[in-house]
Design a protein around this motif. Structure first.
Motif, mmCIF file in Angstrom:
data_model
loop_
_atom_site.group_PDB
_atom_site.id
_atom_site.type_symbol
_atom_site.label_atom_id
_atom_site.label_comp_id
_atom_site.label_asym_id
_atom_site.label_seq_id
_atom_site.Cartn_x
_atom_site.Cartn_y
_atom_site.Cartn_z
ATOM 1 N N SER A 156 -10.816 -4.441 -4.250
ATOM 2 C CA SER A 156 -9.906 -3.931 -3.225
ATOM 3 C C SER A 156 -9.092 -2.791 -3.812
ATOM 4 O O SER A 156 -9.027 -2.615 -5.035
ATOM 5 N N GLU A 157 -8.466 -2.016 -2.932
ATOM 6 C CA GLU A 157 -7.552 -0.968 -3.389
ATOM 7 C C GLU A 157 -6.388 -1.583 -4.152
ATOM 8 O O GLU A 157 -5.923 -1.021 -5.149
ATOM 9 N N ARG A 174 -15.614 -3.367 -2.030
ATOM 10 C CA ARG A 174 -15.054 -4.615 -1.502
ATOM 11 C C ARG A 174 -16.120 -5.702 -1.393
ATOM 12 O O ARG A 174 -17.282 -5.428 -1.116
ATOM 13 N N TYR A 272 -8.723 -10.135 -3.108
ATOM 14 C CA TYR A 272 -9.466 -9.723 -1.917
ATOM 15 C C TYR A 272 -9.189 -10.690 -0.761
ATOM 16 O O TYR A 272 -8.504 -10.344 0.171
ATOM 17 N N ALA A 293 -4.421 -8.124 -1.255
ATOM 18 C CA ALA A 293 -5.272 -7.246 -0.447
ATOM 19 C C ALA A 293 -5.382 -7.663 1.014
ATOM 20 O O ALA A 293 -6.129 -7.031 1.767
ATOM 21 N N GLU A 296 -5.173 -5.029 3.616
ATOM 22 C CA GLU A 296 -6.296 -4.091 3.711
ATOM 23 C C GLU A 296 -7.353 -4.576 4.691
ATOM 24 O O GLU A 296 -8.074 -3.777 5.288
ATOM 25 N N THR A 299 -6.032 -6.126 10.674
ATOM 26 C CA THR A 299 -5.395 -5.164 11.567
ATOM 27 C C THR A 299 -4.606 -5.962 12.610
ATOM 28 O O THR A 299 -4.829 -7.171 12.770
#
Length: 355
Positions: A156-157, A174, A272, A293, A296, A299
């Motif tokens: 993950s970022e 990912r 993650y 994460a 990420e 939503t």
């Protein structure tokens, strides 16, 4: 490029088979199958008892046999630690001996430091995926080289950012789940929590939130820390909260697909969050803590996040999450969490380094 020969290094502690000990084992199993479907030859290094259906030769974990004098020495570590050390040492020496004749690339999905520390001895490219927050053993292994020859990826970022001081150029690939397997279902009236029953996953906080919201909760997962379970989880069972056990993928998919929402309550920075992806693929929206994460993946259409550790805030979000459209949850999994995306990314990376 035609199919590549991949040495896939997994956990020497837990077999890569169902029911999975955790997300790392589930990810490695899924990735191995996806790579094989793409025509790669995958040779798996994993604990004994791993899934024979992988059609990949399981490398034996060579157990060390120590003398009574060595075991009595003051420097003797825990037996499990010593066996893991010996297993990875044996593997890396084996790859250093003639690995280039058998493989095009080594992909290390273990959490052990030796595949990184000994990478310079291997005459083929080594890729290591960072699955956890930084650990002292792995940071030390990276810094033993003036220029570490390993190519690193992060799940993950968030994880890439956590490792940035030591690994400034980790590529984000990912984790993914098989959306053809994790199918959407009708939902239900109960909440679900899945994962290892350990303090860092904090199912006891999910139990408190569910009880505060007045919604039944089913918990699925292995009791990986018996003391924690006895002291923090068991006293909260009953009155609408049940532990349904350690389920295989089929039973877990059915549980997720027939739940109204999934609770994800990490008390650590989740690298993650495979359980989030699995729930979304089953059409089940997610209500969790904003750690690691998770932001990420989710939503507003498929989930909500409360401040870390805030049980009251989490409980307040539960009714709203239960009203989210299950089709949006499924769509997010297909667009963002599909295993095909993960396998395609690693295939491209293998081809790049193999050239």
């Amino acid at each position: 490029m035609t199919g590549l020969r991949v040495a896939l290094i997994a956990s020497a502690r837990h077999p890569i088979t169902e029911p999975f000990a955790g997300g790392l084992e589930a990810h490695t199993w899924g990735l191995a199958h996806a790579l094989i479907r793409r025509g790669h030859e995958v040779e798996l290094f994993a604990a004994p008892g791993s899934d024979p259906a992988l059609e990949a030769r399981e490398l034996p974990v060579r157990k060390v046999v120590l003398s009574s004098a060595a075991r009595a020495d003051a420097s003797m570590p825990a037996g499990r630690w010593m066996e893991e050390h010996h297993a990875y040492l044996s593997l890396m020496l084996d790859l250093a001996r003639d690995g280039e004749k058998r493989f095009d690339v080594v992909h290390n999905n273990s959490l052990h430091y030796l595949p990184v520390a000994m990478a310079p001895a291997v005459r083929i490219p080594v890729i290591t995926t960072l699955h956890t927050p930084p650990t002292p053993w792995l940071e030390s292994a990276i810094q033993t080289h003036e220029a570490c020859p390993v190519l690193f990826t992060a799940v993950s970022e968030f994880t890439a950012s956590a490792w940035h001081p030591v690994v400034p150029a980790a590529r984000v690939v990912r984790n993914g789940i098989d959306t053809a397997f994790w199918q959407p279902g009708p939902g239900g009236s109960e909440l679900v929590w899945s994962g290892r029953l350990v303090p860092e996953k904090a199912p006891h906080l999910a139990m408190r939130a569910a009880r505060a919201a007045g919604v039944p909760l089913r918990i699925a997962g292995p009791i990986s820390d018996e003391r924690y379970f006895d002291e923090q989880v068991a006293p909260l069972l009953g009155d609408g909260i049940t532990h349904v056990g350690h389920l295989d993928r089929h039973a877990l998919a059915q549980l997720l697909a027939t739940s109204a929402a999934a609770l994800v309550t990490p008390s650590w920075d989740e690298p993650y969050g495979l359980v989030v992806a699995e729930a979304l693929a089953c059409g089940t929206p997610v209500c969790g803590f904003d750690r690691g994460a998770l932001a990420e993946i989710l939503t507003p259409d498929c989930g909500r996040l409360a401040p870390p550790g805030d049980v009251r805030a989490l409980a307040a979000l539960i009714p709203r999450v239960m009203e989210l459209d299950r089709r949006d949850a499924r769509r997010r999994a297909e667009d963002f969490c599909a295993l095909d995306r993960t396998a395609d990314a690693y295939t491209s990376l293998y081809e790049e380094v193999a050239r």
